[in-house]
Design a protein around this motif. Structure first.
Motif, PDB file in Angstrom:
ATOM      1  N   LYS A   1      95.621   5.690  -4.919  1.00  0.00           N
ATOM      2  CA  LYS A   1      95.388   6.246  -3.575  1.00  0.00           C
ATOM      3  C   LYS A   1      94.311   5.451  -2.847  1.00  0.00           C
ATOM      4  O   LYS A   1      93.471   4.804  -3.484  1.00  0.00           O
ATOM      5  CB  LYS A   1      94.933   7.705  -3.696  1.00  0.00           C
ATOM      6  N   THR A   2      94.287   5.574  -1.530  1.00  0.00           N
ATOM      7  CA  THR A   2      93.203   4.949  -0.770  1.00  0.00           C
ATOM      8  C   THR A   2      91.923   5.722  -1.068  1.00  0.00           C
ATOM      9  O   THR A   2      91.968   6.896  -1.471  1.00  0.00           O
ATOM     10  CB  THR A   2      93.489   5.038   0.738  1.00  0.00           C
TER      11      THR A   2
ATOM     12  N   ARG B   1      89.889   6.927   1.000  1.00  0.00           N
ATOM     13  CA  ARG B   1      89.837   8.093   1.901  1.00  0.00           C
ATOM     14  C   ARG B   1      90.415   9.327   1.203  1.00  0.00           C
ATOM     15  O   ARG B   1      89.829  10.410   1.246  1.00  0.00           O
ATOM     16  CB  ARG B   1      90.644   7.777   3.171  1.00  0.00           C
ATOM     17  N   ASN B   2      91.560   9.144   0.523  1.00  0.00           N
ATOM     18  CA  ASN B   2      92.202  10.275  -0.162  1.00  0.00           C
ATOM     19  C   ASN B   2      91.597  10.558  -1.534  1.00  0.00           C
ATOM     20  O   ASN B   2      91.362  11.724  -1.869  1.00  0.00           O
ATOM     21  CB  ASN B   2      93.705  10.003  -0.305  1.00  0.00           C
TER      22      ASN B   2
ATOM     23  N   LYS C   1      88.256  12.333  -1.123  1.00  0.00           N
ATOM     24  CA  LYS C   1      88.241  13.394  -0.115  1.00  0.00           C
ATOM     25  C   LYS C   1      87.303  14.560  -0.473  1.00  0.00           C
ATOM     26  O   LYS C   1      86.567  15.058   0.372  1.00  0.00           O
ATOM     27  CB  LYS C   1      89.679  13.925   0.047  1.00  0.00           C
TER      28      LYS C   1
ATOM     29  N   THR D   1      85.308  10.307   5.428  1.00  0.00           N
ATOM     30  CA  THR D   1      85.674   8.954   5.874  1.00  0.00           C
ATOM     31  C   THR D   1      84.535   8.275   6.630  1.00  0.00           C
ATOM     32  O   THR D   1      84.296   7.074   6.454  1.00  0.00           O
ATOM     33  CB  THR D   1      86.942   9.039   6.770  1.00  0.00           C
TER      34      THR D   1
END
Ligand code: SAM
Length: 261
Positions: free
Chosen positions: A220-221, A223-224, A227, A232
């Motif tokens: 996953k990025t 950001r994810n 989370k 972000t």
């Protein structure tokens, strides 16, 4: 007294004398060293280490092997004041207390089934450890030494090991150096804990949390994947692209991220 190797304790005993000598030369035991050996087994490394005149503590889980060492008088032959047997699980034991006061070298042909948690366990005593020399599965050494250009090999073990220690892969050891021969190739690595850490981290628990979460969802990025712990804006403020993935981040990047928490 013959000992039948126990698979559940990862017992693959070194039998190749040249390999044993090469490992002992890498450890370079000195008379005034205190050395802790994890998993002495039947004493392949223990005997040559003792011959150096060092203070040696061994931590072995298998009661039968402890009894065998006693029976074979390794203890008496090498001056009872210099050789100390500890029947214990290396994953649970306080290695600093085993060694006593002062610096020590930590070494071992480690049981492969517990090598990664054992490596993390050793970091608790990094301030007391002058260096570590370990035999590990070849792939584990590659993971310790990997950087962000190494793709899947790079992970939490790489980042955390390189945060605490200088990592030097030394040489490979083939399966036929052991009895019974393991199914995997092995390698020797030297880890030297830093006196001055290579990056500034405000809170090591949070640092580990970020590294764990990022690699826990490595596809996953960031950001994810992050989370739940960092938003972000903060990722951007740390100078990191939120669309990047964990394996693209350097040790410095992880420190910058953790310091935003
Ligand atoms: N040092 C010996 C040699 O090189 O021949 C034996 C190495 S063998 C790969 C691993 C050794 O670690 C065995 O003696 C095994 O019983 C011991 N061992 C396994 N799990 C352990 C644990 N949790 N704590 C301490 N020793 C352990």
């Amino acid at each position: 007294m013959r000992h039948t190797p126990r698979k559940r304790f990862g017992q693959n005993f070194l039998v190749d004398q040249q390999v044993i000598e090469k490992i002992v030369a890498s450890i370079d035991p000195r008379k005034d060293d205190t050395i802790v050996e994890i998993g002495p087994g039947q004493g392949a490394l223990t005997r040559p280490l003792l011959a150096s005149g060092c203070q040696l503590h061994v931590v072995e889980i298998d009661r039968d092997l402890i009894a065998k060492m006693r029976l074979e008088n390794i203890h008496e032959q090498h001056h009872e004041k210099r050789f100390h047997l500890h029947q214990a699980d290396a994953l649970q034991v306080d290695l600093g207390a085993v060694a006593g006061t002062g610096e020590f070298k930590l070494i071992g042909n480690l049981p492969y089934n517990i090598s990664t948690p054992l490596i993390f366990h050793t970091f608790n005593w990094r301030a007391q450890i002058s260096e570590m020399v370990f035999m590990l599965q070849k792939e584990v050494v590659a993971r310790m030494a990997a950087t962000s250009s190494d793709g899947k090999t790079y992970g939490r073990l790489s980042v955390m090991t390189q945060y605490y220690c200088k990592v030097e892969p030394l040489f490979m050891v083939p399966p036929d150096a052991f009895f019974p021969a393991p199914k995997v190739d092995s390698a020797i690595v030297r880890l030297t804990p830093y006196k001055d850490l290579p990056v500034a981290v405000d809170n090591e628990v949070r640092f580990d949390e970020v590294v764990k979460a990022a690699f826990g969802m490595r596809r996953k990025t960031l950001r994810n994947a992050l989370k739940a712990i960092i938003n972000t804006e903060k990722i951007i403020a740390a100078g990191i692209d939120p669309a990047a993935r964990a394996e693209q981040l350097s040790l410095e990047d992880f420190a910058a991220l953790a310091n935003m928490l």
